[in-house]
Write a protein that holds these residues in place. Structure first.
Motif, short mmCIF file in Angstrom:
data_model
loop_
_atom_site.label_atom_id
_atom_site.label_comp_id
_atom_site.label_asym_id
_atom_site.label_seq_id
_atom_site.Cartn_x
_atom_site.Cartn_y
_atom_site.Cartn_z
N HIS A 279 0.82 -1.28 0.01
CA HIS A 279 -0.10 -0.05 -0.09
C HIS A 279 0.90 1.26 -0.06
CE1 HIS A 279 0.85 0.71 4.46
NE2 HIS A 279 0.64 -0.63 4.36
N SER A 280 2.13 1.15 -0.20
CA SER A 280 2.86 2.53 -0.17
C SER A 280 2.66 3.13 -1.43
CB SER A 280 4.25 1.99 -0.31
OG SER A 280 4.76 1.26 -1.35
N PRO A 281 2.92 4.66 -1.31
CA PRO A 281 2.64 5.43 -2.66
C PRO A 281 3.65 5.19 -3.67
CG PRO A 281 3.38 6.72 -0.48
CD PRO A 281 2.99 5.05 -0.31
N GLU A 282 3.30 5.41 -5.01
CA GLU A 282 4.24 5.11 -5.81
C GLU A 282 5.31 6.35 -5.98
OE1 GLU A 282 4.28 5.29 -10.81
OE2 GLU A 282 2.34 4.55 -9.93
N VAL A 283 5.17 7.42 -5.49
CA VAL A 283 5.88 8.76 -5.89
C VAL A 283 6.66 8.72 -4.15
CG1 VAL A 283 6.27 11.01 -6.32
CG2 VAL A 283 4.58 9.82 -7.54
N ASP A 284 7.95 8.75 -4.27
CA ASP A 284 8.68 9.26 -2.98
C ASP A 284 7.89 8.48 -1.67
OD1 ASP A 284 10.42 10.97 -4.50
OD2 ASP A 284 8.87 12.48 -4.28
N PRO A 285 7.92 7.16 -1.63
CA PRO A 285 7.30 6.76 -0.27
C PRO A 285 7.90 7.04 0.74
CG PRO A 285 8.23 4.98 -1.97
CD PRO A 285 8.28 6.10 -2.48
N PRO A 286 7.41 7.47 1.92
CA PRO A 286 8.31 7.94 3.07
C PRO A 286 8.26 6.76 4.04
CG PRO A 286 5.82 8.62 3.26
CD PRO A 286 6.02 7.90 2.00
N GLY A 287 7.71 5.79 3.89
CA GLY A 287 7.79 4.58 4.97
C GLY A 287 6.49 4.86 5.79
N PRO A 288 6.30 3.65 6.80
CA PRO A 288 5.35 3.73 7.55
C PRO A 288 5.40 4.96 8.59
CG PRO A 288 6.22 1.56 7.36
CD PRO A 288 7.33 2.58 6.70
N ALA A 289 4.09 5.20 8.94
CA ALA A 289 3.88 6.52 9.81
C ALA A 289 4.54 6.22 11.31
CB ALA A 289 2.62 6.82 10.02
N ASP A 290 4.60 4.79 11.85
CA ASP A 290 5.07 4.37 12.96
C ASP A 290 5.43 3.09 12.98
OD1 ASP A 290 2.79 3.02 13.27
OD2 ASP A 290 1.69 4.75 14.45
N GLY A 291 5.96 2.71 13.93
CA GLY A 291 6.57 1.20 14.11
C GLY A 291 6.99 1.06 15.47
N SER A 292 7.89 0.00 15.45
CA SER A 292 8.83 -0.49 16.61
C SER A 292 10.18 -0.66 16.31
CB SER A 292 8.34 -1.93 17.22
OG SER A 292 8.39 -2.94 16.39
N VAL A 293 10.82 -0.95 14.95
CA VAL A 293 12.03 -0.99 14.89
C VAL A 293 12.16 -0.29 13.59
CG1 VAL A 293 12.18 -3.08 15.97
CG2 VAL A 293 11.41 -3.26 13.60
N ARG A 294 13.76 0.15 13.23
CA ARG A 294 13.96 0.82 11.97
C ARG A 294 14.67 -0.14 10.99
NH1 ARG A 294 11.68 5.89 11.77
NH2 ARG A 294 11.39 6.82 13.78
N VAL A 295 14.37 0.02 9.81
CA VAL A 295 15.06 -0.76 8.93
C VAL A 295 16.59 -0.54 8.54
CG1 VAL A 295 14.83 -1.32 6.36
CG2 VAL A 295 12.77 -1.03 7.62
N ARG A 296 17.44 -1.39 8.49
CA ARG A 296 18.70 -1.23 7.82
C ARG A 296 18.93 -2.11 6.54
NH1 ARG A 296 21.53 -6.06 10.10
NH2 ARG A 296 20.64 -6.73 11.99
N ARG A 297 19.74 -1.68 5.65
CA ARG A 297 20.02 -2.20 4.56
C ARG A 297 21.36 -2.50 4.08
NH1 ARG A 297 16.32 -2.91 0.25
NH2 ARG A 297 14.37 -2.13 0.78
N GLY A 298 21.47 -3.43 3.32
CA GLY A 298 22.77 -3.61 2.38
C GLY A 298 23.61 -4.68 3.12
N GLY A 299 23.51 -5.26 4.31
CA GLY A 299 24.46 -6.26 4.66
C GLY A 299 25.81 -5.71 5.03
#
Length: 347
Positions: A279-299
Motif C-alpha cells: 500500500h505504499s505510495p508510488e511517488v517518494d514513499p516515506p515509509g510507515p507512519a510508526d512502528g517499533s523497529v527501524r530498517v537497515r539495508r545492504g548487508g
C-alpha cells in the motif's frame, strides 16, 4: 563549505555506467562537505522495488541454505514501481571512523554506546569458540565495545560501527545546522534506488553471488577463517578483508556509490512494516507512519550472500548499537529538477 571534486573512475564498471547512461553524464557529480564526506548526485527516476524471486530459484542459487530461509521474504513483495521525484546527494561512502570522530569533537555529542554506559557489541575469538547455539554471534552488550572498539582494529578510513539510529539522526541534524543544508537518513526507497543504479538483478553487478567479492565486502573466504562454524556459507572467493574494509576499496555501482552492499549495514529513515509495499505510495514513499523497529539495508562484512541482495530488508530497535551496523547519509538537493534527464528504469 561544499566543493566539487573529480569523481573516481573504475574501469571495470565504465561500460556498465555507459550502458545505463546514469545521470546522462560521463562521471558522477561529486561534492565534499565539512567533515570530508563525499556525496554523489543521484538523478530523479523510476525503478521496480522489491523482489518476486521464487523459493526454488533462490534455493538453486544458494545451495546448502535451509529451505525455510527462502519462504521468509514476504516483506520484499509485491514488486512495485516507485518514482523518486527529485534528485538527491547520497554519501559516496559509508561514514568513516575518522569522520565520526571529527563530528564528535566539533559537536560535543556522546554516542549512545558511551553515554548510557552499556556499550555495544564486538568480535571476540573466545566468544566464537565458546558460543552456545542460542547466543549472539558477537560478544556484548559490553561497555568495552563501542564505536571506538568493535573488537578488531579499524583505521580512520573504515566505516564506523556500533552507532545507533539515534546517533545517525544526531549527525544528520548537526550537519544540517552547521552547513545550512538538509542532511538525513535515506528512505528505504531512496536507498534501494541508489543501490540498484538502474539494474533489476539481485546485486548491482548481476545475479551471481560468487562475483560479490568484486564489489562487496561480505562473508567470504577471508572472514570464514574467523567463523569456521559458518564456513560453508562463505563466498568461496576472497575480497581480501576479514572485517571492515577501507571505504571505496572495491568497485562502485553505476551511480558511483561504493559499498552499497557489504562492509556495514546502513540505517534508513523508515520504520519496518511487513506489508508496507502492498500500500505504499508510488511517488517518494516515506515509509510507515510508526512502528517499533527501524530498517537497515545492504548487508555487512559478516553477511551471507543471500542476505546481501539489493531487495533484502532487515531491522533493529533504534537504540541498537552493533558491530555490523553503520551510517550512510543523504543530502537533499536544493536545485529544481522538473526537466532533468531521468535515470533509466525497469520496464
Amino acid at each position: 563549505m561544499l566543493r566539487c571534486l573529480p569523481a573516481r573512475r573504475h574501469s571495470a564498471l565504465s561500460v556498465v555506467c555507459a550502458a545505463l547512461a546514469c545521470a546522462a553524464q560521463a562521471e558522477p557529480q561529486v561534492i565534499e562537505n565539512s567533515l570530508g564526506m563525499k556525496l554523489v548526485r543521484i538523478p530523479a527516476g523510476e525503478f521496480m522495488m522489491g523482489s518476486a524471486e521464487l523459493p526454488a530459484a533462490l534455493a538453486q542459487a544458494f545451495p546448502g541454505y535451509e529451505p525455510e530461509r527462502f519462504t521468509q521474504l514476504h516483506d520484499e513483495a509485491p514488486v512495485h514501481r516507485v518514482r523518486i521525484s527529485r534528485a538527491f546527494y547520497m554519501g559516496q561512502h559509508e561514514v568513516t571512523v575518522g569522520q565520526f570522530r571529527r563530528f564528535l569533537a566539533a559537536s560535543g555529542y556522546v554516542p549512545q554506546s558511551v553515554a548510557d554506559g552499556t556499550g555495544g557489541f564486538g568480535y571476540s575469538a573466545d566468544h566464537v569458540t565458546r558460543r552456545q547455539p542460542n547466543q549472539d554471534a558477537f560478544a556484548g552488550r559490553d561497555p568495552k565495545y563501542s564505536w571506538q572498539n568493535p573488537g578488531f582494529t579499524q583505521g580512520d578510513d573504515e566505516p564506523v560501527v556500533n552507532v545507533s539510529w539515534h546517533d545517525a539522526q544526531t549527525l544528520a541534524r548537526w550537519l544540517s545546522q552547521t552547513e545550512q543544508r538538509t542532511y538525513r537518513l535515506p528512505t528505504e526507497a531512496e536507498w534501494e534506488y541508489a543501490c540498484r543504479a538502474g539494474t533489476t538483478t539481485r546485486y548491482p553487478h548481476g545475479d551471481d553471488p560468487t562475483k560479490l567479492t568484486q564489489a562487496a565486502n561480505v562473508f567470504d573466504a577471508a572472514a570464514a577463517t574467523h567463523w569456521p562454524l559458518w564456513a560453508d556459507r562463505a563466498v568461496k572467493a576472497s575480497d581480501g578483508f576479514a572485517f571492515t574494509a577501507p571505504v571505496g576499496s572495491l568497485a562502485p555501482n553505476a551511480f558511483g556509490l561504493y559499498d552499497m552492499l557489504g562492509n556495514v549495514w546502513e540505517w534508513t529513515a523508515d520504520w519496518h512494516e511487513d506489508d508496507y509495499y502492498a500500500h505504499s505510495p508510488e511517488v517518494d514513499p516515506p515509509g510507515p507512519a510508526d512502528g517499533s523497529v527501524r530498517v537497515r539495508r545492504g548487508g555487512s562484512w559478516h553477511t551471507w550472500a543471500f542476505y546481501a541482495r539489493c531487495s533484502y530488508r532487515n531491522w533493529n530497535a533504534a537504540s541498537t548499537r552493533y558491530t555490523l551496523v553503520g551510517i550512510r547519509l543523504l543530502m537533499q538537493d536544493a536545485s529544481p529538477t522538473p526537466n532533468e534527464h531521468r535515470a533509466p528504469h525497469a520496464p
